[in-house]
Design a protein around this motif. Structure first.
Motif, PDB file in Angstrom:
ATOM      1  N   TYR A 165      22.022  40.834 -13.510  1.00  0.00           N
ATOM      2  CA  TYR A 165      21.126  41.144 -14.617  1.00  0.00           C
ATOM      3  C   TYR A 165      20.524  42.543 -14.500  1.00  0.00           C
ATOM      4  O   TYR A 165      20.223  43.177 -15.509  1.00  0.00           O
ATOM      5  N   GLN A 168      22.709  44.850 -16.166  1.00  0.00           N
ATOM      6  CA  GLN A 168      22.618  44.755 -17.618  1.00  0.00           C
ATOM      7  C   GLN A 168      21.324  45.354 -18.157  1.00  0.00           C
ATOM      8  O   GLN A 168      21.063  45.276 -19.358  1.00  0.00           O
ATOM      9  N   GLY A 169      20.537  45.953 -17.268  1.00  0.00           N
ATOM     10  CA  GLY A 169      19.308  46.602 -17.718  1.00  0.00           C
ATOM     11  C   GLY A 169      18.054  45.803 -17.479  1.00  0.00           C
ATOM     12  O   GLY A 169      16.956  46.248 -17.829  1.00  0.00           O
ATOM     13  N   PHE A 170      18.158  44.630 -16.842  1.00  0.00           N
ATOM     14  CA  PHE A 170      16.975  43.819 -16.533  1.00  0.00           C
ATOM     15  C   PHE A 170      16.548  44.110 -15.091  1.00  0.00           C
ATOM     16  O   PHE A 170      16.831  43.342 -14.164  1.00  0.00           O
ATOM     17  N   LYS A 197      14.855  36.747 -16.378  1.00  0.00           N
ATOM     18  CA  LYS A 197      15.411  38.088 -16.557  1.00  0.00           C
ATOM     19  C   LYS A 197      14.336  39.130 -16.828  1.00  0.00           C
ATOM     20  O   LYS A 197      14.510  40.306 -16.522  1.00  0.00           O
ATOM     21  N   LYS A 200      14.116  43.804 -20.931  1.00  0.00           N
ATOM     22  CA  LYS A 200      15.031  44.906 -20.660  1.00  0.00           C
ATOM     23  C   LYS A 200      14.226  46.172 -20.399  1.00  0.00           C
ATOM     24  O   LYS A 200      13.308  46.506 -21.139  1.00  0.00           O
ATOM     25  N   LYS A 202      13.857  49.929 -20.547  1.00  0.00           N
ATOM     26  CA  LYS A 202      14.411  51.020 -21.324  1.00  0.00           C
ATOM     27  C   LYS A 202      14.020  52.361 -20.701  1.00  0.00           C
ATOM     28  O   LYS A 202      13.062  52.459 -19.943  1.00  0.00           O
ATOM     29  N   LYS A 239      19.223  51.297 -22.292  1.00  0.00           N
ATOM     30  CA  LYS A 239      18.963  50.548 -21.063  1.00  0.00           C
ATOM     31  C   LYS A 239      19.407  51.362 -19.850  1.00  0.00           C
ATOM     32  O   LYS A 239      20.352  52.146 -19.923  1.00  0.00           O
TER      33      LYS A 239
END
Length: 887
Positions: A165, A168-170, A197, A200, A202, A239
């Protein structure tokens, strides 16, 4: 006596001392007169072995696995016991392994092996993710039922999910794992995984330190996949993904290298956490000095002159140093057809050539290079083989190959071969692999094997629905890899004779109001020696007269109607000039249009017949590829000219007078309008009959010419995102203006572009966002007095279509698209205005399955008013279903 005091090993759980014998103080022999005292290190005879603590395993199985046998000599403690402990521990099935002696009789020793089994996984529950993702998580972490639960399994699962995760940007992802006993079985546990998670993370800002020569804006632009958060950015992610960021740092260095800063480097990169949702990236760079190309000398070349290589390289002394460009001009890995030095040699037989740029001096700001070339021996093709074709015969494949034994090795010929094989439609274009085998630099030979994966080449169309006042049924069979010569060979039916690359198609469509029959056959290599395509087509269409009874129900009169019987034959030959992508085609066709008491807005006569004998010349060039289903490069254009004989030049008939009679009769009918008396009704009937007779006489032998152009260009934007550019034009003309334009062969524009059956040789042109054929001009029918579609004699159309594949597997190719289109149809050349276009935009989806062909759906918005009488305002949203249309 407490046997736990006789422990020969320490319980082994989390220590690196696992499987090592740890002697304990010997148990005192006091009070055990019947037993002999234990002596450390003494060799005994194994008198017996028992296994305790087992819950799911068989005792005898464990005994056998230890390798210990009653009666064998054994030293206690010693290597034998140490090896048993290590062996059992390495199975990763037990959380504790201990060895005890229970008694000693003379020289015999009796041992007990006490084992604590690891719990077995029964069920896994995952919280915090979508249900459809749970199965993927279980598969990825191998959390299968029956797996032993270990500390490392729990730790590895936790680390895997958190890293998954975070990628994936988490960045704040947290994972906790707990186990609990399951009472449904012995030593069975369930596992619960909680995934949080978080939000996100940024990128709020990207800062650069140390850049003076290139601006922040330029450097941010070079980060292709790493973008700062902006409210309007939805096509690029903001992200933070570590792998993408690492790739972008290389892009940043390349950006400097492209502008002469060859020593530029990234000194450090880090991020500052601003809050739970935002971070700031900080990149520190060292730019170095700007450099220029100096002398570029070629060393080792004998096949090509320095001047020719220099022209091909395209870099001159004094140019700003560009390391990326230099690498691409030597060998561009992103484009197999690139005009670089490596391809220059490899396309001329020098497979074993090697080209390396070497800096020989760097004085001040100027860098001199030597392009060192090892040409190697000229290479020729030895053996050419194919594999993976279970249905398609070898000769069908070999005739398409541009690489043949004895030829010089050519990379461009291999690339072209891949395209040609992909265009056949018999193989998955994504999986055509040219395997270079047995390269022999000394002999100068190489073998090539083309590995193929066959895809379905037959299609079936079976449809049913209601339309035109009744049920419409369609049965279509298309075999694109047919074998006519095996049609009488029962063993070749699988389910039909296949393998010779021929096309055979049969289509039947029927309802209460019409019937359509068609048969098509095509042989792409007539005679088997040259790429000359032969086509034969037979068709018959019947349309019955319809009306409505007193109850409003559809009434079909099959004794009255209209029919077209047609036959056509053609030859198409691939030519070598201007290049071998060109094809010249010739076809001859005949259609009989037969009317039996049938009146329609298309024609001004309801009885009689018309005959059309025509010749069509076509010039086309097709270089699109590699797949015909989803082309990603190249183009396809086609120019056709269809002619009939100019019968009026050889006829004694006065067509000028005939036209005058038609005009006068038509004018009188318009003057009468709606008959108001018996006399007017009688005159109108007589005039209508006379007009039908004159029209049949005028169009007994159809004469016309028809010019059409269609061009498609495919441009890869990035990755597999492809732009299709399309332009079309059509014109129907007459030799003799006294005869005028024929009522057949017209252009009908608008809608999905599908012509399920055409009564009059019309071209149905797709323009999404409008109802079917709704952009076709209308005229007033002289006989009926109603406004009816006449069909355009001229049209043009332009479109832009962005395509992206979701999957290109042999079982199904799926791609999404968005489009902009504009076009229109006109009654005659005087009305033609190429800028008076009906515009539309929309999105769609295409699915190609070998067994069913192309299926799709489009949602288009028409911005303008269509041509139907009474239409006002924009056409608006329209839904189009696509079945079997061109790709």
């Amino acid at each position: 006596m407490e046997k736990r005091a006789n422990n020969l090993t320490k319980g082994i759980t989390n220590s690196i001392l696992s499987a090592l014998i740890i002697p304990l103080l010997l148990f005192s022999a006091q009070g055990i007169a019947q037993e002999t005292s234990f002596e450390e290190g003494k060799q005994y005879i194994l008198g017996g072995l028992t296994v305790t603590g087992l819950q799911s395993y068989n005792e005898q199985t464990v005994k056998s696995y230890t390798g210990l046998r009653v009666g064998q000599p054994i030293r206690v403690p010693g290597d034998e016991i140490s090896a048993v402990i290590k062996k059992l521990w390495n199975l990763d099935l037990f959380s504790n392994v201990e060895m005890f002696y229970t008694k000693i009789e003379d020289d015999k020793i009796f041992l007990e092996l006490n084992i604590t089994e690891r719990p077995t996984l029964n069920n896994v529950t995952v919280y915090g993710v979508k249900k459809r993702k749970v199965e993927d998580i279980i598969d990825d972490t191998d959390l299968k039922k029956g797996k032993k639960i270990t500390e490392s399994l729990i730790a590895n699962t936790k680390n895997y999910l958190q890293n998954k995760y975070k990628k994936q940007g988490f960045l704040n992802a947290k994972v906790s794992i707990a186990t609990a006993a399951d009472t449904t079985g012995a030593n069975v546990q369930n596992m619960v995984i909680n995934v949080n998670k978080g939000d996100k993370v940024k990128i709020k800002d990207i800062s650069f330190i140390g850049n003076e020569k290139l601006s922040n804006k330029r450097l941010k632009k070079s980060l292709k996949n790493t973008k700062k958060k902006k409210f309007y950015r939805f096509w690029k992610k903001s992200k933070y993904i570590e792998a993408d960021f690492e790739e972008d740092l290389s892009n940043l260095v390349d950006t400097y290298a492209e502008r002469g800063y060859r020593d530029a480097r990234v000194l450090s990169d880090s991020f500052v956490k601003l809050d739970e949702k935002n971070i700031e990236l900080i990149i520190k760079v060292e730019e170095g000095d700007k450099y220029y190309f100096g002398d570029i000398d070629f060393v080792g070349n004998s096949v090509y002159t320095d001047r020719m290589l220099s022209q091909y390289l395209g870099i001159k002394k004094g140019d700003t140093y560009n390391g990326v460009l230099l690498k691409e001009r030597i060998a561009d890995d992103s484009d197999p057809d690139a005009e670089d030095l490596t391809n220059l040699y490899q396309n001329n037989g020098y497979l074993f050539s090697s080209i390396n740029p070497v800096e020989v001096s760097a004085v001040n700001d100027t860098i001199d290079f030597e392009i060192r070339i090892i040409e190697g021996k000229e290479t020729f093709l030895d053996h050419i083989t194919v594999s993976g074709n279970d249905k398609t015969n070898d000769h069908v494949i070999f005739r398409e190959l541009r690489t043949r034994p004895g030829q010089k090795y050519s990379k461009s010929n291999i690339v072209r071969t891949i395209r040609e094989l992909g265009q056949l439609g018999f193989f998955d274009a994504e999986q055509i692999v040219p395997d270079i085998q047995n390269p022999d630099p000394n002999a100068g030979t190489v073998d090539i094997n083309y590995s193929l994966v066959e895809s379905g080449s037959s299609q079936i169309e079976l449809q049913g629905g209601f339309g035109g006042g009744g049920f419409i049924g369609t049965l279509g069979l298309s075999f694109s890899n047919f074998s006519l010569k095996n049609i009488f060979n029962k063993e070749a039916y699988k389910p039909v004779p296949m393998g010779d690359g021929q096309t055979f198609a049969l289509r039947l469509q029927a309802s209460r109001t019409f019937r359509v029959y068609s048969l098509n056959f095509s042989e792409p290599w007539l005679g088997g020696k040259k790429p000359v395509r032969f086509n034969l087509s037979l068709s018959r269409t019947q349309q019955f007269a319809t009306g409505y009874d007193q109850n409003g129900r559809l009434d079909v009169d099959k004794s009255r109607g209209f029919a077209i019987t047609g036959v056509s034959a053609g030859l198409a030959k691939r030519v070598q000039w201007p290049d071998d992508f060109f094809t010249i085609s010739h076809s001859l066709s005949y259609q009989l249009y037969d009317f039996n008491d049938y009146n329609s807005g298309l024609f001004n006569f309801g009885n009689g017949s018309s005959n059309s004998l025509s010749y069509t010349l076509g010039i086309s060039r097709s270089s699109q590829g590699p797949s015909r289903i989803f082309p990603m490069s190249g183009s396809n254009f086609e120019l056709t000219a269809k002619f009939t004989p100019p019968y009026s030049l050889f006829s004694n008939k006065d067509f000028k007078q005939l036209k005058q009679d038609v005009d006068e009769t038509t004018q009188r009918l318009f003057e009468i309008g709606e008959p108001g008396s018996t006399e007017e009704q009688l005159e109108a009937n007589q005039l209508s009959n006379e007009l039908e007779r004159l029209e049949e006489e005028r169009f007994k032998l159809l004469e016309y010419y028809k010019i059409k152009f269609k061009g498609d260009w495919y441009t890869r934007i990035v990755d597999k995102l492809v732009l299709r550019t399309n332009a079309e034009f059509g014109f129907l003309g007459a030799y003799n203006h006294d005869i005028g334009d024929v009522p057949f062969e017209r252009f009908y524009v608008g809608g999905d572009g599908l012509g399920n059956f055409t009564l009059d040789g019309r071209d149905v042109v797709q323009l999404r966002g409008y109802e079917n054929q709704s952009l076709t001009p209308y005229i007033t029918n002289a006989i009926t007095g109603r406004l009816e579609q006449d069909g355009g004699t001229i049209y043009n159309k332009f479109s832009l279509e962005l395509r992206y594949p979701l999957t290109l597997k042999p079982t199904a190719s799926i791609y999404a698209l968005s489009f902009l289109e504009a076009g229109n149809a006109f009654n005659n050349f005087n009305d033609y205005n190429p800028f008076e276009l009906k515009r539309s935009a929309g999105v769609g989806l295409r699915i190609f399955m070998p067994a069913f062909g192309l299926l799709g759906i489009d949602f288009g918005y028409g911005f303008d008013t269509d041509a139907r009488p009474g239409s006002v305002g924009p056409s608006g949203w329209q839904t189009h279903f696509i079945i079997g249309q061109q790709f």
